[in-house]
Every structure is written in C-alpha cells, then in structure tokens.
Motif scaffolding. Structure first.
Motif, PDB file in Angstrom:
ATOM      1  N   UNK A 194      -8.266 -22.794  63.017  1.00 36.48           N
ATOM      2  CA  UNK A 194      -9.027 -23.720  62.171  1.00 36.48           C
ATOM      3  C   UNK A 194     -10.188 -24.281  62.979  1.00 36.48           C
ATOM      4  N   UNK A 195     -11.394 -23.800  62.719  1.00 38.21           N
ATOM      5  CA  UNK A 195     -12.567 -24.178  63.503  1.00 38.21           C
ATOM      6  C   UNK A 195     -13.534 -25.023  62.678  1.00 38.21           C
ATOM      7  N   UNK A 196     -14.495 -25.591  63.389  1.00 36.05           N
ATOM      8  CA  UNK A 196     -15.485 -26.463  62.746  1.00 36.05           C
ATOM      9  C   UNK A 196     -16.861 -26.162  63.301  1.00 36.05           C
ATOM     10  N   UNK A 197     -17.859 -26.119  62.420  1.00 30.58           N
ATOM     11  CA  UNK A 197     -19.251 -25.974  62.826  1.00 30.58           C
ATOM     12  C   UNK A 197     -20.066 -27.072  62.170  1.00 30.58           C
ATOM     13  N   UNK A 198     -20.919 -27.726  62.942  1.00 28.36           N
ATOM     14  CA  UNK A 198     -21.790 -28.771  62.430  1.00 28.36           C
ATOM     15  C   UNK A 198     -23.233 -28.306  62.609  1.00 28.36           C
ATOM     16  N   UNK A 199     -24.050 -28.437  61.558  1.00 29.47           N
ATOM     17  CA  UNK A 199     -25.431 -27.967  61.619  1.00 29.47           C
ATOM     18  C   UNK A 199     -26.318 -28.917  60.825  1.00 29.47           C
ATOM     19  N   UNK A 200     -27.609 -28.845  61.081  1.00 33.73           N
ATOM     20  CA  UNK A 200     -28.537 -29.747  60.396  1.00 33.73           C
ATOM     21  C   UNK A 200     -29.749 -29.020  59.833  1.00 33.73           C
TER      22      UNK A 200
END
Length: 299
Positions: free
Chosen positions: A11-17
């Motif tokens: 279970x991974x997470x990516x944050x982007x803008x």
C-alpha cells in the motif's frame, strides 16, 4: 487488539502538485505492473483528465493498461469502496490477488465535502491495510495537493506503510472512534422495537422516498439483529434525506472492522452491519463500559 503489520498487500502513497507530477508518479508504477510476471494488466483509477495524461504518456502501450474514471469507481461511501475493490480483485486479479492499481480518490467530490466524510475515507485508507492484508495486491494511492488539502494529506500519510509517519491502522481507527458522538436531539422519537415496517413508515413520514425508506429500514433491522440483545429503545430523528437511527447494544463490539468484512456464505451470520454500511452514508460505532452505540444515517 490485533495490529496491522506489513503484509503481502503493498500500500503506497504518491503526493503531487502538477500534471507532470502525476505522470511521474504513475508511469513507473504502471510499468512495474506491466513487467510483473503472472499479473493481469495494471489498472489506473483516476480523474478523467489524469487518465488522458497517462494515455498520452503511454502511447501505444496505453492499450495494456485498464483505465477507469474515478467517478465511476468511488460512487458512494468508504464502505462501498471496500466492496468495489474486493469485487474487482476477485473478478480480475491474478493468483493471490496480484494486480497493480493506481487509485486516486475524488477529493473534490464526496470524499472531501466535509470533515466527517473525510474522516471516513481516512478510516478506509487505514483499514485497507488490514482488510486486504492477505492479498498480494500493489496499490498506489495518488494525492493531488490541488484537490486534497494539507490536513487530508497529513492524515493519509499515517495510513500508508511507505511513509515515515505510518501508524498501526487499528490504533488509528480507535483514535477516530474516540471522538464522542453528538447527543441525539431532544425531539428524537423512541421506538421500543425497531421493526422494519415501523422504521419504514417513520422514514416515509419524514420525506424519504418509499424505496429509500425501505433500504434504510432494512439496514436498521439488520443492524438490530446483529447487535442483539439491544440495550434500550431505538431513537429516530432527522428529515429526508438525513434520516438517523441510533441503536444501543447491551454488549460491546470491540471490532474496528465491524461492517467492513463481507458476511460468510450461508444463512448465519446475516448481512448485519455490512449491509448497513453499504446502504447508509454513515455508520458510527462507539463502545463504552455498558455496551455499544450504533448510529446509522441514511444520507
């Protein structure tokens, strides 16, 4: 209490803008899925605009990725999303649940429309670590800072094992459940026996359409059966669509997964809280020294 340890579920997470940030996070992940032996094609569940960006970046390889608009996937409550994911993996995943999925919640829609709704989605992200623990599924949860605010992203980091602030999911769920429920309104109607017919009649009288009233009444009856023995009269209040029923059990539930796990096949146990979570917008459970309070809100 059982803890949510690291398991085959990745279970991974990516944050982007930015648009480029989304592609930079999703593209190598999908490539990892495409290169995984014995797996079906990876799946991208994202905003339609982001799916278009992925198709452009993938070029001819786009045919090898299943793209699903996130508004078609996240159509209801957090519990509905659990059921949707379980059903999809059961039908399409490889052995042991092997599949790569990019998953972008609709933070500009239902998931982010209120603090209460956001709390339910954070609970879903946390409990996913336990609910899907036996499965060799790899999920990348995509968080766009343009739609998900800083508080949401900070909370979400606590639900993903690949972050430095990850917390045990059951402890996090218990923390969310430690917030007291607001008191019922003074005009709440007591109902000694929460039979479906009585609840349905009341809900219709409060403006709920007949079909919705029937679903709400069935959810109340199923929950009452699951909580037996009840510890007092049911309470009903609200106006359509936000009809509410509060039930009191004479025993504690002591299960943060209550209603998130599908019932076993066969006549027993009944669908109970699973059905209620699928039908109702909110199902709040609070244990105390004398039993448990369960509050169902239809919408």
């Amino acid at each position: 209490m059982t803890t949510g340890q690291l398991t085959p579920f990745d279970h991974r997470m990516a944050v982007f803008d930015s648009d480029d940030g989304f592609v930079a996070a999703a593209l190598p992940f999908l490539g990892e899925g495409l290169g995984a032996s014995g797996e079906p094609p990876p799946v991208a569940i994202a905003a339609p605009r982001n799916l278009d960006l992925l198709r452009d970046a993938l070029g001819s390889g786009a045919k090898d990725v299943t793209c699903i608009p996130h508004t078609d996937w996240y159509t209801g409550s957090a519990a509905n999303a659990v059921a949707q994911a379980a059903a999809y993996l059961g039908a399409h995943a490889g052995p042991g649940g092997r599949m790569h999925l990019v998953m972008e919640p609709v933070w500009s829609g239902r998931a982010g429309r209120s603090a209460r709704e956001t709390t339910e989605w954070i609970r879903y992200e946390a409990l996913a670590n336990v609910l899907f623990a036996p499965m060799a599924t790899t999920a990348l949860c995509a968080y766009d800072t343009r739609t998900a605010g800083p508080a949401v992203i900070a909370a979400a980091r606590r639900t993903h094992p690949d972050t430095e602030v990850y917390q045990d999911p059951l402890r996090l769920a218990a923390e969310l459940d430690a917030v007291p429920l607001p008191l019922p309104p003074a005009g709440a109607r007591p109902l000694a026996e929460p039979h479906a017919a009585a609840v349905q009649s009341w809900a219709v009288g409060r403006g709920l359409p007949a079909a919705d009233a029937e679903l709400f009444a069935a959810a109340v009856a199923e929950t009452a059966a699951a909580l037996a023995p009840l510890g007092g009269a049911a309470l009903l209040w609200g106006e359509a669509p936000a009809c509410v029923c509060e039930l009191r059990s004479a025993r504690r539930l002591d299960d943060p997964l209550a209603g998130f796990v599908p019932p076993a096949a066969g006549p027993e146990p009944g669908p109970g809280l699973w059905y209620a979570r699928q039908v109702c917008a909110y199902v709040d459970i609070r244990d105390d020294a004398d039993g448990a309070t369960v509050r169902l809100q239809y919408a």
